[in-house]
Design a protein around this motif. Structure first.
Motif, PDB file in Angstrom:
ATOM      1  N   GLY A 255       1.968   4.648  -0.791  1.00  0.00           N
ATOM      2  CA  GLY A 255       2.674   3.900   0.396  1.00  0.00           C
ATOM      3  C   GLY A 255       1.637   2.169   0.276  1.00  0.00           C
ATOM      4  N   GLN A 256       0.337   2.472  -0.883  1.00  0.00           N
ATOM      5  CA  GLN A 256      -0.277   0.912  -0.910  1.00  0.00           C
ATOM      6  C   GLN A 256       0.238   0.181  -1.493  1.00  0.00           C
ATOM      7  OE1 GLN A 256      -2.900   0.025   0.948  1.00  0.00           O
ATOM      8  NE2 GLN A 256      -3.102  -2.078  -0.051  1.00  0.00           N
ATOM      9  N   THR A 257       1.319   0.050  -2.489  1.00  0.00           N
ATOM     10  CA  THR A 257       1.976   0.102  -3.544  1.00  0.00           C
ATOM     11  C   THR A 257       3.180  -0.936  -2.810  1.00  0.00           C
ATOM     12  OG1 THR A 257       1.202   1.418  -5.295  1.00  0.00           O
ATOM     13  CG2 THR A 257       3.352  -0.421  -5.596  1.00  0.00           C
ATOM     14  N   LEU A 258       3.978  -0.115  -1.859  1.00  0.00           N
ATOM     15  CA  LEU A 258       4.983  -0.395  -1.026  1.00  0.00           C
ATOM     16  C   LEU A 258       4.697  -1.784   0.057  1.00  0.00           C
ATOM     17  CD1 LEU A 258       6.847   2.800  -0.588  1.00  0.00           C
ATOM     18  CD2 LEU A 258       7.350   0.987  -2.138  1.00  0.00           C
ATOM     19  N   ARG A 259       3.069  -0.995   1.398  1.00  0.00           N
ATOM     20  CA  ARG A 259       3.213  -1.763   1.653  1.00  0.00           C
ATOM     21  C   ARG A 259       3.129  -3.429   1.267  1.00  0.00           C
ATOM     22  NH1 ARG A 259       0.552   2.465   3.503  1.00  0.00           N
ATOM     23  NH2 ARG A 259      -1.645   2.150   2.963  1.00  0.00           N
ATOM     24  N   GLU A 260       1.672  -3.452  -0.003  1.00  0.00           N
ATOM     25  CA  GLU A 260       1.176  -4.700  -1.140  1.00  0.00           C
ATOM     26  C   GLU A 260       3.141  -5.537  -1.255  1.00  0.00           C
ATOM     27  OE1 GLU A 260      -1.121  -3.668  -3.723  1.00  0.00           O
ATOM     28  OE2 GLU A 260      -2.724  -3.237  -2.815  1.00  0.00           O
ATOM     29  N   GLN A 261       4.077  -4.871  -1.573  1.00  0.00           N
ATOM     30  CA  GLN A 261       5.427  -5.398  -1.901  1.00  0.00           C
ATOM     31  C   GLN A 261       6.180  -5.818  -0.685  1.00  0.00           C
ATOM     32  OE1 GLN A 261       7.092  -2.629  -4.448  1.00  0.00           O
ATOM     33  NE2 GLN A 261       5.898  -2.383  -6.553  1.00  0.00           N
ATOM     34  N   ARG A 262       6.322  -4.873   0.648  1.00  0.00           N
ATOM     35  CA  ARG A 262       6.849  -5.394   1.353  1.00  0.00           C
ATOM     36  C   ARG A 262       6.449  -7.019   1.915  1.00  0.00           C
ATOM     37  NH1 ARG A 262       8.748  -2.293   6.462  1.00  0.00           N
ATOM     38  NH2 ARG A 262       9.270  -3.803   7.268  1.00  0.00           N
ATOM     39  N   GLN A 263       5.539  -6.690   1.789  1.00  0.00           N
ATOM     40  CA  GLN A 263       4.105  -8.357   1.857  1.00  0.00           C
ATOM     41  C   GLN A 263       4.361  -9.646   1.334  1.00  0.00           C
ATOM     42  OE1 GLN A 263      -0.177  -7.206   2.406  1.00  0.00           O
ATOM     43  NE2 GLN A 263      -0.678  -9.387   3.663  1.00  0.00           N
ATOM     44  N   ASN A 264       4.413  -9.363  -0.428  1.00  0.00           N
ATOM     45  CA  ASN A 264       5.193 -10.374  -1.040  1.00  0.00           C
ATOM     46  C   ASN A 264       6.465 -10.359  -1.212  1.00  0.00           C
ATOM     47  OD1 ASN A 264       2.208  -9.675  -2.236  1.00  0.00           O
ATOM     48  ND2 ASN A 264       3.013  -8.250  -4.126  1.00  0.00           N
ATOM     49  N   LEU A 265       7.153  -9.204  -0.555  1.00  0.00           N
ATOM     50  CA  LEU A 265       8.280 -10.052  -0.270  1.00  0.00           C
ATOM     51  C   LEU A 265       8.939 -10.241   0.993  1.00  0.00           C
ATOM     52  CD1 LEU A 265      11.318 -10.009  -1.168  1.00  0.00           C
ATOM     53  CD2 LEU A 265      11.590  -8.014   0.017  1.00  0.00           C
TER      54      LEU A 265
END
Length: 458
Positions: free
Chosen positions: A121-131
């Protein structure tokens, strides 16, 4: 095996369940139940029979069934809670919400699963923020680019348009949801025709009292499984003006250089001829006049070449039989025909294409190639005629290949830079193109691609 692993815990619970079952069976068959029944019979006179083996098993089952359910509930309750939490988290991920974390303080395999899930979940949140940041940057760039961008869906309605497109087509107002064909219905005809096609186009329209030139680049693709069309309108007026000025400067430099190369010796020879005539030395005058005439003819040919390039007429397309055309061509230049001519007649302007091929064969001979190495091949591929002129010279460097088709570009000391440019102009006037490429085994290959109406390979 870890002491706190699920396997170890399940082993302990099973062992406890087995021990409990054994104790219950002993209690029913050995002690204390038989002793209690005997005491009731002895002290109170109650006639209670001691249970036999079958009755003892039934009593054990009645006692162990709820006890087993309680053990199963203790073992499975954390797993059920975790599965429900994972189900809710996966549903949130499906809806695009990656903020869900599971709070479960365990030190077994379930705890490892929760930890990995939270890390995901943390990785997906960071990726979504970067996206999201990249999308914001891309949207900022696209919105502020001077190129007008219009994205339409399969129904022709505008799905996205940047600021330049809104100002170009709708006075700065939003275009989203509008039908693009209706939007440009009142636009100049050149713009409408360009957007109706599927190819890139260059067109000019009247805007704000002056002529504005645009380059239209358009691509069709599928977005989220649905057809879309992207159109980019780029203003080219300033760029074309700069290119036009640069081209005129090159023309002036070339013309000035050639004029000086011819007028300077003519002026010198005229002065020398006048001196010879004044001294009565008439024997050398014919040579002086011959040289002046030769330089004048060279200058006339140079000017005539520029005039023909500037006044190139529209091609007069006609059916051309190959054998008479090739026989006439061999009267002007020497080449080897590679393969056979197509059985169908060609469709082009014979005069213009003949001039192109004469220049190409002449260039091939001037490259240093052996005469037998200069070849011509004629191939009909579908609805396209390919005329290939090849040689065995040294070829061209990448830098020269990139500029060889530009007007006034030449690597020859006495070249005008118009031969290949004229070939390009004529091929494009026919609706075709010209391509240059080095041959793998040495030499240069120049290919003319000319469209042919309704023909096919035999």
């Amino acid at each position: 095996m870890r002491l706190r692993s699920l396997e170890a815990r399940l082993t302990l619970w099973l062992a406890l369940a087995a021990l409990t079952g054994a104790l219950v069976y002993i209690g029913v068959t050995q002690w204390p139940l038989p002793e209690m029944l005997a005491w009731l019979h002895r002290e109170l006179g109650l006639q209670v029979a001691t249970p036999n083996r079958v009755e003892a098993v039934m009593i054990c089952v009645a006692i162990l069934a709820p006890l087993s359910w309680w053990f199963a509930h203790i073992v499975m309750n954390p797993v059920k809670r975790l599965l429900r939490a994972l189900e809710g988290a996966v549903a949130s991920y499906r809806d695009g919400d990656f903020s869900i974390s599971i709070a479960l303080n365990r030190h077994d395999e379930l705890g490892d699963l929760v930890r990995v899930h939270n890390e995901l979940g943390q990785t997906l949140r960071e990726q979504r923020q970067n996206l999201a940041q990249r999308e914001l940057l891309l949207d900022t760039v696209v919105q502020n680019t001077p190129v007008a961008l219009v994205l339409t869906d399969g129904g022709g309605r505008v799905a996205y348009a940047n600021i330049a497109a809104r100002h170009l087509f709708n006075d700065g107002r939003s275009l989203n949801g509008l039908h693009f064909a209706t939007l440009i219905a009142d636009m100049p005809e050149a713009l409408r025709k360009a957007t109706e096609g599927s190819e890139d186009a260059l067109f000019s329209v009247e805007m704000d009292g002056s002529e504005e030139t645009f380059h239209l680049s358009q691509r069709a693709f599928r977005l989220q499984g649905r057809p879309h069309r992207l159109q980019l309108f780029r203003r080219m007026t300033r760029e074309l003006s700069r290119q036009e000025v640069a081209a005129w400067k090159r023309v002036i430099r070339v013309v000035s250089h050639e004029l000086n190369n011819s007028l300077a010796p003519i002026s010198s020879l005229a002065h020398s001829g006048a001196e010879l005539a004044r001294r009565g030395d008439v024997q050398r005058l014919p040579g002086v006049f011959a040289t002046i005439g030769e330089r004048a003819r060279h200058l006339h040919g140079f000017i005539d070449g520029y005039a023909r390039f500037a006044k190139l007429p529209a091609p007069r397309l006609a059916a051309v039989e190959w054998q008479p055309f090739l026989d006439a061509l061999t009267l002007h230049c020497r080449f080897q025909l590679a393969g056979q001519a197509p059985p169908q007649p060609g469709w082009f302007d014979p005069v213009q294409i003949e001039q192109v091929l004469i220049n190409l064969v002449k260039n091939a001979h001037e490259s240093g190639s052996a005469p037998e190495g200069v070849t011509m091949a004629l191939n009909l591929m579908g609805h396209e005629l390919r005329i290939e002129v090849a040689d065995r010279g040294p070829g061209m460097s990448e830098a020269v290949l990139a500029q060889a088709l530009l007007p006034f570009y030449s690597t020859k000391r006495s070249g005008t830079g118009l031969g290949l440019a004229l070939a390009r102009e004529i091929s494009e006037a026919h609706g075709g193109r010209i391509a240059l490429a080095n041959r793998e085994d040495g030499g240069l290959r120049v290919t003319l691609f000319l469209p042919q109406p309704g023909t096919s390979t035999s």
